[in-house]
Design a protein around this motif. Structure first.
Motif, PDB file in Angstrom:
ATOM      1  N   LYS A  49       0.846  -1.191   0.000  1.00  0.00           N
ATOM      2  CA  LYS A  49       0.000   0.000   0.000  1.00  0.00           C
ATOM      3  C   LYS A  49       0.882   1.241   0.000  1.00  0.00           C
ATOM      4  CE  LYS A  49      -3.808  -2.173   2.576  1.00  0.00           C
ATOM      5  NZ  LYS A  49      -4.652  -2.103   3.784  1.00  0.00           N
ATOM      6  N   PRO A  50       0.386   2.374  -0.538  1.00  0.00           N
ATOM      7  CA  PRO A  50       1.180   3.602  -0.528  1.00  0.00           C
ATOM      8  C   PRO A  50       1.603   3.981   0.885  1.00  0.00           C
ATOM      9  CG  PRO A  50      -0.718   3.847  -1.969  1.00  0.00           C
ATOM     10  CD  PRO A  50      -0.897   2.546  -1.239  1.00  0.00           C
ATOM     11  N   GLY A  51       2.885   4.366   1.054  1.00  0.00           N
ATOM     12  CA  GLY A  51       3.410   4.744   2.355  1.00  0.00           C
ATOM     13  C   GLY A  51       3.979   3.598   3.158  1.00  0.00           C
ATOM     14  N   MET A  52       3.737   2.360   2.744  1.00  0.00           N
ATOM     15  CA  MET A  52       4.239   1.198   3.482  1.00  0.00           C
ATOM     16  C   MET A  52       5.743   1.039   3.252  1.00  0.00           C
ATOM     17  SD  MET A  52       3.061  -2.799   3.108  1.00  0.00           S
ATOM     18  CE  MET A  52       1.404  -2.443   3.696  1.00  0.00           C
ATOM     19  N   VAL A  53       6.461   0.641   4.274  1.00  0.00           N
ATOM     20  CA  VAL A  53       7.894   0.392   4.185  1.00  0.00           C
ATOM     21  C   VAL A  53       8.102  -1.096   3.952  1.00  0.00           C
ATOM     22  CG1 VAL A  53      10.115   0.519   5.366  1.00  0.00           C
ATOM     23  CG2 VAL A  53       8.429   2.340   5.667  1.00  0.00           C
ATOM     24  N   ILE A  54       8.831  -1.438   2.865  1.00  0.00           N
ATOM     25  CA  ILE A  54       9.055  -2.825   2.507  1.00  0.00           C
ATOM     26  C   ILE A  54      10.550  -3.126   2.467  1.00  0.00           C
ATOM     27  CG2 ILE A  54       6.916  -2.996   1.172  1.00  0.00           C
ATOM     28  CD1 ILE A  54       8.560  -2.667  -1.373  1.00  0.00           C
ATOM     29  N   ASP A  55      10.899  -4.410   2.544  1.00  0.00           N
ATOM     30  CA  ASP A  55      12.288  -4.848   2.453  1.00  0.00           C
ATOM     31  C   ASP A  55      12.662  -5.080   0.999  1.00  0.00           C
ATOM     32  OD1 ASP A  55      12.618  -4.851   5.246  1.00  0.00           O
ATOM     33  OD2 ASP A  55      11.718  -6.851   5.395  1.00  0.00           O
ATOM     34  N   ALA A  56      13.876  -4.758   0.641  1.00  0.00           N
ATOM     35  CA  ALA A  56      14.390  -4.987  -0.707  1.00  0.00           C
ATOM     36  C   ALA A  56      15.873  -5.308  -0.602  1.00  0.00           C
ATOM     37  CB  ALA A  56      14.150  -3.773  -1.596  1.00  0.00           C
ATOM     38  N   SER A  57      16.489  -5.672  -1.718  1.00  0.00           N
ATOM     39  CA  SER A  57      17.903  -6.019  -1.704  1.00  0.00           C
ATOM     40  C   SER A  57      18.565  -5.552  -2.992  1.00  0.00           C
ATOM     41  CB  SER A  57      18.089  -7.534  -1.543  1.00  0.00           C
ATOM     42  OG  SER A  57      17.534  -8.222  -2.654  1.00  0.00           O
ATOM     43  N   ALA A  58      19.856  -5.263  -2.898  1.00  0.00           N
ATOM     44  CA  ALA A  58      20.672  -4.886  -4.058  1.00  0.00           C
ATOM     45  C   ALA A  58      22.116  -5.182  -3.729  1.00  0.00           C
ATOM     46  CB  ALA A  58      20.478  -3.412  -4.392  1.00  0.00           C
ATOM     47  N   ASN A  59      22.830  -5.810  -4.661  1.00  0.00           N
ATOM     48  CA  ASN A  59      24.231  -6.171  -4.456  1.00  0.00           C
ATOM     49  C   ASN A  59      24.426  -7.020  -3.199  1.00  0.00           C
ATOM     50  OD1 ASN A  59      24.979  -4.832  -6.755  1.00  0.00           O
ATOM     51  ND2 ASN A  59      25.718  -2.992  -5.697  1.00  0.00           N
ATOM     52  N   GLY A  60      23.431  -7.842  -2.887  1.00  0.00           N
ATOM     53  CA  GLY A  60      23.548  -8.720  -1.731  1.00  0.00           C
ATOM     54  C   GLY A  60      23.296  -8.048  -0.401  1.00  0.00           C
ATOM     55  N   LYS A  61      22.838  -6.810  -0.410  1.00  0.00           N
ATOM     56  CA  LYS A  61      22.565  -6.086   0.832  1.00  0.00           C
ATOM     57  C   LYS A  61      21.082  -5.813   0.966  1.00  0.00           C
ATOM     58  CE  LYS A  61      27.074  -3.806   0.684  1.00  0.00           C
ATOM     59  NZ  LYS A  61      27.769  -2.493   0.678  1.00  0.00           N
ATOM     60  N   LEU A  62      20.601  -5.924   2.180  1.00  0.00           N
ATOM     61  CA  LEU A  62      19.200  -5.659   2.462  1.00  0.00           C
ATOM     62  C   LEU A  62      19.020  -4.207   2.881  1.00  0.00           C
ATOM     63  CD1 LEU A  62      18.248  -8.882   4.493  1.00  0.00           C
ATOM     64  CD2 LEU A  62      17.814  -8.401   2.089  1.00  0.00           C
ATOM     65  N   PHE A  63      17.903  -3.613   2.474  1.00  0.00           N
ATOM     66  CA  PHE A  63      17.570  -2.259   2.883  1.00  0.00           C
ATOM     67  C   PHE A  63      16.064  -2.103   2.866  1.00  0.00           C
ATOM     68  CE2 PHE A  63      18.054  -2.232  -1.683  1.00  0.00           C
ATOM     69  CZ  PHE A  63      16.997  -1.480  -2.136  1.00  0.00           C
ATOM     70  N   LYS A  64      15.588  -1.017   3.410  1.00  0.00           N
ATOM     71  CA  LYS A  64      14.161  -0.733   3.464  1.00  0.00           C
ATOM     72  C   LYS A  64      13.856   0.486   2.598  1.00  0.00           C
ATOM     73  CE  LYS A  64      13.298  -2.687   8.052  1.00  0.00           C
ATOM     74  NZ  LYS A  64      12.379  -3.734   7.548  1.00  0.00           N
ATOM     75  N   VAL A  65      12.662   0.490   2.019  1.00  0.00           N
ATOM     76  CA  VAL A  65      12.258   1.599   1.171  1.00  0.00           C
ATOM     77  C   VAL A  65      10.759   1.814   1.336  1.00  0.00           C
ATOM     78  CG1 VAL A  65      11.855   0.118  -0.821  1.00  0.00           C
ATOM     79  CG2 VAL A  65      12.331   2.532  -1.181  1.00  0.00           C
ATOM     80  N   ARG A  66      10.362   3.066   1.241  1.00  0.00           N
ATOM     81  CA  ARG A  66       8.944   3.420   1.389  1.00  0.00           C
ATOM     82  C   ARG A  66       8.269   3.428   0.027  1.00  0.00           C
ATOM     83  NH1 ARG A  66       6.146   8.105   0.754  1.00  0.00           N
ATOM     84  NH2 ARG A  66       4.251   8.399   2.014  1.00  0.00           N
ATOM     85  N   ILE A  67       7.102   2.802  -0.082  1.00  0.00           N
ATOM     86  CA  ILE A  67       6.339   2.795  -1.331  1.00  0.00           C
ATOM     87  C   ILE A  67       5.787   4.202  -1.578  1.00  0.00           C
ATOM     88  CG2 ILE A  67       4.346   1.830  -2.537  1.00  0.00           C
ATOM     89  CD1 ILE A  67       4.653  -0.686  -0.912  1.00  0.00           C
ATOM     90  N   PRO A  68       6.039   4.775  -2.741  1.00  0.00           N
ATOM     91  CA  PRO A  68       5.546   6.133  -3.020  1.00  0.00           C
ATOM     92  C   PRO A  68       4.018   6.201  -3.010  1.00  0.00           C
ATOM     93  CG  PRO A  68       7.213   5.454  -4.617  1.00  0.00           C
ATOM     94  CD  PRO A  68       6.854   4.236  -3.844  1.00  0.00           C
ATOM     95  N   ASP A  69       3.533   7.390  -2.768  1.00  0.00           N
ATOM     96  CA  ASP A  69       2.087   7.613  -2.798  1.00  0.00           C
ATOM     97  C   ASP A  69       1.554   7.440  -4.210  1.00  0.00           C
ATOM     98  OD1 ASP A  69       2.209   8.193  -0.106  1.00  0.00           O
ATOM     99  OD2 ASP A  69       2.463  10.351  -0.440  1.00  0.00           O
ATOM    100  N   ASN A  70       0.280   7.065  -4.286  1.00  0.00           N
ATOM    101  CA  ASN A  70      -0.457   6.944  -5.557  1.00  0.00           C
ATOM    102  C   ASN A  70       0.039   5.801  -6.435  1.00  0.00           C
ATOM    103  OD1 ASN A  70      -1.928   9.283  -4.858  1.00  0.00           O
ATOM    104  ND2 ASN A  70      -0.317  10.577  -5.729  1.00  0.00           N
TER     105      ASN A  70
END
Length: 353
Positions: free
Chosen positions: A30-51
């Motif tokens: 959902k918009p505004g939700m923070v989800i887990d993602a990965s890049a280059n073998g590293k985990l990080f969190k990112v917020r889903i943009p609105d709309n």
């Protein structure tokens, strides 16, 4: 989530300060939700943009060589989306996109294809062929659909054919006494390689219903009212596709047309044709490709190869929406008029499903 990393165009790969990670909003996101993602073998969190809705893509810039402090999580902001414009004729089957392949001069001059012309749609993983069995015979309207493996290796896998319904396919009363018959009437059938009916298009004939066709003379008035008074320039048609039993009223799929009225005095513009499973049903990719033969023929996409239109709105062979409610009801086609806001709302809801 579907991260895929790539480096910017400027500089060498070793000089890059970050990677751009393309992420896809998960089905539960959902918009505004923070989800887990990965890049280059590293985990990080990112917020889903609105709309953004589930299935939409967005991009995150992830620095290279930056380590998070102990006990802290990395969070990155979303990069501004690239502004692009895309206008292309293509066909989408599931997640696979196909383009109509342009024939070369030798293909047009090949005598073996003069009697049995074909259309080829090329995709990344396979190619779809639509072939007329024999256009030299006016009574032959059989169209074979097949798939070829990647890189053209191996022989085509024949999925089936779209053929007109014959007298033996109808109920006995419809053949012996068609004037007094009421009930299902097969219009076209999709058969497998052995000739067994898998799917069909059929109408539902009722007593005296064609007497209402005289109302078509009032159609210009109805169209003018829709255009000027009701602000309902868009129309959605849903045409059912049934199984192999003519007396079974269970729909397995539906063809959905979206038409746009440009002016009450000219025919509507068809902006989209799609096929989707009926509620509670599932369709394999091969069956979906077989059913796609129908939209290919009626859309005019294969007009150059087959040289003649294959449908008359409301007709018995390859019936399509006519805009006359009584005729469309006979052909099991449901009608819904919409304004532009309702049409956009439905499209967005379909993308989020």
């Amino acid at each position: 989530q579907r991260p895929s990393s790539n480096y910017p165009n400027s500089g060498k790969m070793s000089d890059a300060k970050y990677v751009r990670v393309n992420l896809r909003v998960p089905s539960w996101g959902k918009p505004g939700m923070v989800i887990d993602a990965s890049a280059n073998g590293k985990l990080f969190k990112v917020r889903i943009p609105d709309n953004l809705f589930p299935g939409a893509y967005f991009t995150v810039r992830v620095p290279i060589g930056q380590e998070p402090e102990k006990g802290k999580e990395m969070k990155y902001d979303v990069e501004a989306p690239d502004i692009t414009f895309n206008l292309e004729p293509n066909i989408v089957v599931g997640n696979e996109k196909y383009f109509k392949e342009v024939k070369k001069c030798q293909d047009w001059c090949d005598p073996s294809t003069l009697c049995c012309p074909y259309v080829k749609f090329s995709g990344q993983n396979d190619s779809v062929f639509l072939k007329h069995q024999c256009c030299c015979l006016p009574c032959c309207c059989d169209f074979e659909t097949s798939i070829r493996p990647p890189n053209g290796e191996g022989e085509n896998k024949i999925l089936g054919s779209l053929v007109p319904a014959g007298c033996c396919d109808q109920n006995l009363m419809a053949v012996l006494c068609p004037c007094c018959y009421t009930g299902p009437y097969m219009q076209a059938k999709f058969v497998d390689t052995e000739g067994k009916i898998k799917y069909m298009l059929k109408s539902e004939i009722e007593c005296c219903q064609y007497l209402c066709i005289c109302l078509c003379f009032c159609s210009p008035c109805f169209r003018l009212c829709r255009f000027c008074c009701m602000d309902a320039q868009y129309t959605k048609y849903e045409q059912n596709i049934y199984g192999g039993d003519i007396n079974d009223s269970t729909a397995y799929a539906k063809i959905i047309y979206t038409d746009r009225m440009i002016c009450p005095c000219i025919p509507d513009e068809r902006v989209q044709i799609r096929i989707e499973p009926a509620e509670g049903k599932t369709i394999s990719k091969e069956d979906l490709v077989l059913l796609s033969t129908f939209p290919h023929l009626i859309s005019g996409y294969a007009f150059c190869e087959f040289c003649f239109p294959l449908t008359i709105p409301g007709g018995l062979w390859l019936p399509t929406p006519s805009g006359i409610d009584q005729v469309d009801k006979v052909n099991n086609i449901a009608v819904e008029h919409m304004n532009i806001h309702e049409a956009l709302t439905q499209r967005r809801a379909r993308q989020m499903a």
